[in-house]
Design an enzyme around this catalytic site. Structure first.
Site, PDB file in Angstrom:
ATOM      1  N   ASP A   8      13.077  -5.011  -2.031  1.00 12.16           N
ATOM      2  CA  ASP A   8      13.701  -4.161  -3.054  1.00 12.16           C
ATOM      3  C   ASP A   8      14.800  -3.324  -2.397  1.00 12.16           C
ATOM      4  O   ASP A   8      15.159  -3.542  -1.233  1.00 12.16           O
ATOM      5  CB  ASP A   8      12.655  -3.326  -3.805  1.00 12.16           C
ATOM      6  CG  ASP A   8      12.068  -2.199  -2.961  1.00 12.16           C
ATOM      7  OD1 ASP A   8      12.412  -2.097  -1.755  1.00 12.16           O
ATOM      8  OD2 ASP A   8      11.249  -1.428  -3.498  1.00 12.16           O
ATOM      9  N   CYS A  65       8.998  -3.912   0.768  1.00 13.43           N
ATOM     10  CA  CYS A  65       9.472  -2.839  -0.110  1.00 13.43           C
ATOM     11  C   CYS A  65       9.225  -1.531   0.645  1.00 13.43           C
ATOM     12  O   CYS A  65       9.167  -1.541   1.876  1.00 13.43           O
ATOM     13  CB  CYS A  65       8.826  -2.893  -1.489  1.00 13.43           C
ATOM     14  SG  CYS A  65       7.044  -2.583  -1.558  1.00 13.43           S
ATOM     15  N   THR A  67       6.542   0.493   0.785  1.00 14.05           N
ATOM     16  CA  THR A  67       5.227   0.464   1.438  1.00 14.05           C
ATOM     17  C   THR A  67       4.690  -0.943   1.641  1.00 14.05           C
ATOM     18  O   THR A  67       3.698  -1.124   2.353  1.00 14.05           O
ATOM     19  CB  THR A  67       4.193   1.210   0.566  1.00 14.05           C
ATOM     20  OG1 THR A  67       4.143   0.557  -0.714  1.00 14.05           O
ATOM     21  CG2 THR A  67       4.560   2.675   0.395  1.00 14.05           C
ATOM     22  N   HIS A  98      -8.341 -15.793   9.159  1.00 14.31           N
ATOM     23  CA  HIS A  98      -9.556 -15.684   8.345  1.00 14.31           C
ATOM     24  C   HIS A  98      -9.307 -15.822   6.847  1.00 14.31           C
ATOM     25  O   HIS A  98     -10.161 -16.307   6.120  1.00 14.31           O
ATOM     26  CB  HIS A  98     -10.253 -14.339   8.597  1.00 14.31           C
ATOM     27  CG  HIS A  98     -10.871 -14.242   9.953  1.00 14.31           C
ATOM     28  ND1 HIS A  98     -11.731 -13.223  10.301  1.00 14.31           N
ATOM     29  CD2 HIS A  98     -10.747 -15.025  11.067  1.00 14.31           C
ATOM     30  CE1 HIS A  98     -12.131 -13.386  11.564  1.00 14.31           C
ATOM     31  NE2 HIS A  98     -11.536 -14.466  12.051  1.00 14.31           N
ATOM     32  N   ASN A  99      -8.161 -15.324   6.373  1.00 19.56           N
ATOM     33  CA  ASN A  99      -7.930 -15.254   4.931  1.00 19.56           C
ATOM     34  C   ASN A  99      -6.891 -16.249   4.441  1.00 19.56           C
ATOM     35  O   ASN A  99      -6.623 -16.325   3.249  1.00 19.56           O
ATOM     36  CB  ASN A  99      -7.495 -13.831   4.537  1.00 19.56           C
ATOM     37  CG  ASN A  99      -8.354 -12.762   5.177  1.00 19.56           C
ATOM     38  OD1 ASN A  99      -7.878 -12.012   6.016  1.00 19.56           O
ATOM     39  ND2 ASN A  99      -9.616 -12.691   4.822  1.00 19.56           N
ATOM     40  N   HIS A 133     -14.796 -19.453   6.893  1.00 20.37           N
ATOM     41  CA  HIS A 133     -13.859 -18.651   6.103  1.00 20.37           C
ATOM     42  C   HIS A 133     -13.486 -19.339   4.793  1.00 20.37           C
ATOM     43  O   HIS A 133     -13.106 -18.682   3.831  1.00 20.37           O
ATOM     44  CB  HIS A 133     -12.606 -18.356   6.919  1.00 20.37           C
ATOM     45  CG  HIS A 133     -12.897 -17.639   8.200  1.00 20.37           C
ATOM     46  ND1 HIS A 133     -13.445 -16.373   8.235  1.00 20.37           N
ATOM     47  CD2 HIS A 133     -12.766 -18.034   9.489  1.00 20.37           C
ATOM     48  CE1 HIS A 133     -13.616 -15.996   9.489  1.00 20.37           C
ATOM     49  NE2 HIS A 133     -13.223 -16.990  10.276  1.00 20.37           N
TER      50      HIS A 133
HETATM   51  C1  RB5 Z   1      10.493   2.328  -4.531  1.00 20.25           C
HETATM   52  O1  RB5 Z   1      10.768   3.677  -4.697  1.00 20.25           O
HETATM   53  C2  RB5 Z   1       9.068   2.130  -4.035  1.00 20.25           C
HETATM   54  O2  RB5 Z   1       8.171   2.501  -5.019  1.00 20.25           O
HETATM   55  C3  RB5 Z   1       8.847   0.696  -3.602  1.00 20.25           C
HETATM   56  O3  RB5 Z   1       9.739   0.374  -2.588  1.00 20.25           O
HETATM   57  C4  RB5 Z   1       7.473   0.377  -3.047  1.00 20.25           C
HETATM   58  O4  RB5 Z   1       7.112   1.271  -2.045  1.00 20.25           O
HETATM   59  C5  RB5 Z   1       6.400   0.199  -4.051  1.00 20.25           C
HETATM   60  O5  RB5 Z   1       5.259  -0.161  -3.729  1.00 20.25           O
END
Ligand code: RB5
Length: 155
Positions: A8, A65, A67, A98-99, A133
């Site tokens: 993103d 993204c 996180t 494993h997954n 697994h």
């Molecule tokens: C964008 O602000 C943020 O929400 C996105 O990059 C991500 O972290 C969402 O999980």
């Protein structure tokens, strides 16, 4: 090996660096993410990469993204996708062994570029171990297919 990568607006720089890094190692990389910092809704690239992996257009996927959470949640809604958010190389390696993860995700706001490179290295160099697994991976697929799990009623 052919990979799809998506991101993103938060993860443009890290996506570019990881794409270049993977290409320098000989991987073919299809970029379906955004390349500018205007707001870009992460489910779009999460879905696109997941679709390509599920349809065997590519061998595996990388998603980034802020996180790694939102984009991996979106990818995991596609049947057959096992996407994992990783902030460390050990989890990345074990997620393959494993997954049998077929998409790796991480957060550009969470880890630095060197850790991201180590994560993709460990993940791409690891192999699924199968064996015991497979029973658990099959159970995950059963939940996905049936919205139920026979074994849960038998315990
Ligand atoms: C964008 O602000 C943020 O929400 C996105 O990059 C991500 O972290 C969402 O999980």
């Amino acid at each position: 090996m052919k990979l799809a990568i998506g991101n993103d607006h938060v993860a443009v720089d890290m996506k570019k660096e990881i794409k270049e890094y993977l290409e320098s190692k000989g991987y073919e990389v299809v970029d379906v993410g955004t390349n500018n910092t205007d707001r870009f809704n992460y489910p779009v690239s999460g879905y696109k990469v997941a679709r390509m992996v599920a349809d065997h257009e590519v061998d595996a996927g990388v998603l980034i993204c802020g996180t790694g959470v939102g984009i991996s949640l979106a990818a995991n809604k596609v049947r057959g996708i096992r996407a994992c958010v990783c902030s460390d190389p050990y989890t990345a390696k074990l997620s393959k062994q494993h997954n049998n993860t077929n998409i790796i995700a991480f957060g550009a706001r969470v880890i630095g570029i060197e850790t991201a490179k180590m994560i993709v290295d460990e993940w791409l160099n690891a192999s699924y171990e199968g064996g015991r697994h497979q029973t658990r991976v099959d159970m995950i697929a059963e939940i996905e297919e049936t919205q139920d799990l026979r074994a849960a009623h038998e315990e």
